[in-house]
Design a protein around this motif. Structure first.
Motif, PDB file in Angstrom:
ATOM      1  N   ARG A  18      71.531  52.439  33.292  1.00 41.47           N
ATOM      2  CA  ARG A  18      72.820  52.456  33.981  1.00 41.47           C
ATOM      3  C   ARG A  18      73.486  53.797  33.741  1.00 41.47           C
ATOM      4  N   LEU A  19      73.736  54.494  34.820  1.00 44.48           N
ATOM      5  CA  LEU A  19      74.451  55.756  34.738  1.00 44.48           C
ATOM      6  C   LEU A  19      75.941  55.513  34.923  1.00 44.48           C
ATOM      7  N   SER A  20      76.727  56.336  34.244  1.00 45.08           N
ATOM      8  CA  SER A  20      78.183  56.266  34.372  1.00 45.08           C
ATOM      9  C   SER A  20      78.706  57.633  34.774  1.00 45.08           C
ATOM     10  N   CYS A  21      79.785  57.641  35.520  1.00 42.17           N
ATOM     11  CA  CYS A  21      80.447  58.877  35.915  1.00 42.17           C
ATOM     12  C   CYS A  21      81.934  58.678  35.706  1.00 42.17           C
ATOM     13  N   ALA A  22      82.462  59.321  34.686  1.00 46.48           N
ATOM     14  CA  ALA A  22      83.886  59.232  34.385  1.00 46.48           C
ATOM     15  C   ALA A  22      84.619  60.341  35.118  1.00 46.48           C
ATOM     16  N   ALA A  23      85.661  59.966  35.827  1.00 46.47           N
ATOM     17  CA  ALA A  23      86.418  60.928  36.613  1.00 46.47           C
ATOM     18  C   ALA A  23      87.806  61.116  36.032  1.00 46.47           C
ATOM     19  N   SER A  24      88.243  62.320  35.980  1.00 46.57           N
ATOM     20  CA  SER A  24      89.622  62.613  35.599  1.00 46.57           C
ATOM     21  C   SER A  24      90.373  63.037  36.848  1.00 46.57           C
ATOM     22  N   ASN A  76      88.485  54.537  35.843  1.00 51.05           N
ATOM     23  CA  ASN A  76      88.161  55.766  36.582  1.00 51.05           C
ATOM     24  C   ASN A  76      86.674  56.108  36.458  1.00 51.05           C
ATOM     25  N   THR A  77      85.842  55.114  36.622  1.00 50.84           N
ATOM     26  CA  THR A  77      84.406  55.290  36.385  1.00 50.84           C
ATOM     27  C   THR A  77      83.596  54.676  37.520  1.00 50.84           C
ATOM     28  N   VAL A  78      82.558  55.394  37.894  1.00 52.45           N
ATOM     29  CA  VAL A  78      81.579  54.908  38.865  1.00 52.45           C
ATOM     30  C   VAL A  78      80.255  54.714  38.140  1.00 52.45           C
ATOM     31  N   TYR A  79      79.557  53.647  38.494  1.00 55.48           N
ATOM     32  CA  TYR A  79      78.301  53.312  37.835  1.00 55.48           C
ATOM     33  C   TYR A  79      77.154  53.319  38.835  1.00 55.48           C
ATOM     34  N   LEU A  80      75.977  53.548  38.316  1.00 59.23           N
ATOM     35  CA  LEU A  80      74.755  53.382  39.103  1.00 59.23           C
ATOM     36  C   LEU A  80      73.780  52.578  38.243  1.00 59.23           C
ATOM     37  N   GLN A  81      73.633  51.324  38.585  1.00 65.74           N
ATOM     38  CA  GLN A  81      72.665  50.474  37.898  1.00 65.74           C
ATOM     39  C   GLN A  81      71.313  50.659  38.571  1.00 65.74           C
ATOM     40  N   MET A  82      70.326  51.072  37.799  1.00 66.18           N
ATOM     41  CA  MET A  82      69.011  51.375  38.348  1.00 66.18           C
ATOM     42  C   MET A  82      67.989  50.424  37.733  1.00 66.18           C
ATOM     43  N   ASN A  83      67.399  49.593  38.560  1.00 68.69           N
ATOM     44  CA  ASN A  83      66.377  48.638  38.122  1.00 68.69           C
ATOM     45  C   ASN A  83      65.034  48.975  38.750  1.00 68.69           C
ATOM     46  N   SER A  84      64.003  48.401  38.188  1.00 66.30           N
ATOM     47  CA  SER A  84      62.646  48.593  38.716  1.00 66.30           C
ATOM     48  C   SER A  84      62.337  50.070  38.927  1.00 66.30           C
ATOM     49  N   LEU A  85      62.652  50.856  37.935  1.00 61.50           N
ATOM     50  CA  LEU A  85      62.451  52.291  38.045  1.00 61.50           C
ATOM     51  C   LEU A  85      60.969  52.635  38.127  1.00 61.50           C
ATOM     52  N   ASN A  86      60.667  53.676  38.872  1.00 62.71           N
ATOM     53  CA  ASN A  86      59.291  54.172  38.966  1.00 62.71           C
ATOM     54  C   ASN A  86      59.310  55.681  38.774  1.00 62.71           C
ATOM     55  N   PRO A  87      58.148  56.276  38.531  1.00 59.80           N
ATOM     56  CA  PRO A  87      58.116  57.723  38.245  1.00 59.80           C
ATOM     57  C   PRO A  87      58.740  58.578  39.345  1.00 59.80           C
ATOM     58  N   GLU A  88      58.735  58.090  40.581  1.00 59.94           N
ATOM     59  CA  GLU A  88      59.352  58.865  41.681  1.00 59.94           C
ATOM     60  C   GLU A  88      60.867  58.951  41.557  1.00 59.94           C
ATOM     61  N   ASP A  89      61.443  58.154  40.685  1.00 58.88           N
ATOM     62  CA  ASP A  89      62.886  58.221  40.452  1.00 58.88           C
ATOM     63  C   ASP A  89      63.267  59.294  39.437  1.00 58.88           C
TER      64      ASP A  89
END
Length: 123
Positions: A18-24, A76-89
């Protein structure tokens, strides 16, 4: 607007991150936000975007059904939940803000960019 991405790392194929992006900045809640990635030797590509209130999202075909973008306005945060990851990611993932749009999630033309976070998926 300043953006700080985090959450990248090394994961085996089939795993999740899960990636997070905190914005100010006081206007965060009014912007479209997006995630992009750049793999070695490739052009930067759109991954996912979300409108100001989370009611509208858009995904690249390559991640549809595996990745989910969301936002928490209280943090103030956006998330990217990444499942079933493969090497192309495998790529450096960046978050970005489109301050010219509130509802329309587009795939280019973003104005502010955070530093990237590396995602590496091993086979």
């Amino acid at each position: 607007v300043q953006l700080q991405a985090s959450g990248g790392g090394l994961v085996q194929a089939g795993g999740s991150l899960r990636l997070s992006c905190a914005a100010s900045g006081r206007f965060f809640n009014g912007y479209v936000m997006g995630w992009f990635r750049r793999a070695p030797g490739k052009e930067r590509e759109f991954v996912a975007g979300i409108n100001w209130n989370g009611g509208s999202t858009s995904y690249a075909d390559s991640v549809k059904g595996r990745f989910t973008i969301s936002r928490d306005s209280s943090k103030n945060t956006v998330y990217l939940q990444m499942n079933s990851l493969n090497p192309e990611d495998t790529a450096v993932y960046h978050c970005a803000a489109d301050i010219n749009h509130r509802d329309y999630v587009r795939r280019d033309g973003y104005d502010y960019w955070g530093q990237g976070t590396q995602v590496t998926v091993s086979s």
